[in-house]
Design a protein around this motif. Structure first.
Motif: not given
Length: 94
Positions: A26-42, A45-57
């Motif tokens: 279940d990915w979340f990104h900042s409201a500051e994202s431009n919404g057009a894709g390519g400007m998001c760091v998402e 939460p990972i089941p079992g604990g911790g977090f994953a992060m990715r670049d929308s590109m």
């Protein structure tokens, strides 16, 4: 930041991404994202604990962070420690 936080072993534990599919999180990104894709760091939460992060590109390449690592980074950003990485509006438009 002057305030230091102590994290439990569980909060410091790096999550294991083996068997984790980016599409199942279940990915979340900042409201500051431009919404057009390519400007998001998402972040998700990972089941079992911790977090994953990715670049929308590059949505299938995941980085894993413990809860403590992410908490520490967010506290640093809120405290102004990362302000030197902000892009000045004048530079961004020139």
């Amino acid at each position: 930041m002057d305030e230091r936080h102590e994290y439990s072993a569980a909060q410091r534990r790096k999550p294991d991404l083996s068997g984790v599919s980016a599409g199942d999180l279940d990915w979340f990104h900042s409201a500051e994202s431009n919404g057009a894709g390519g400007m998001c760091v998402e972040i998700a939460p990972i089941p079992g604990g911790g977090f994953a992060m990715r670049d929308s590109m590059d949505p299938d390449r995941l980085l894993a962070f413990s809860a403590g690592e992410l908490d520490s980074h967010i506290r640093a950003a809120k405290g102004g420690e990362l302000d030197r990485f902000l892009i000045a509006a004048e530079r961004a438009t020139s």
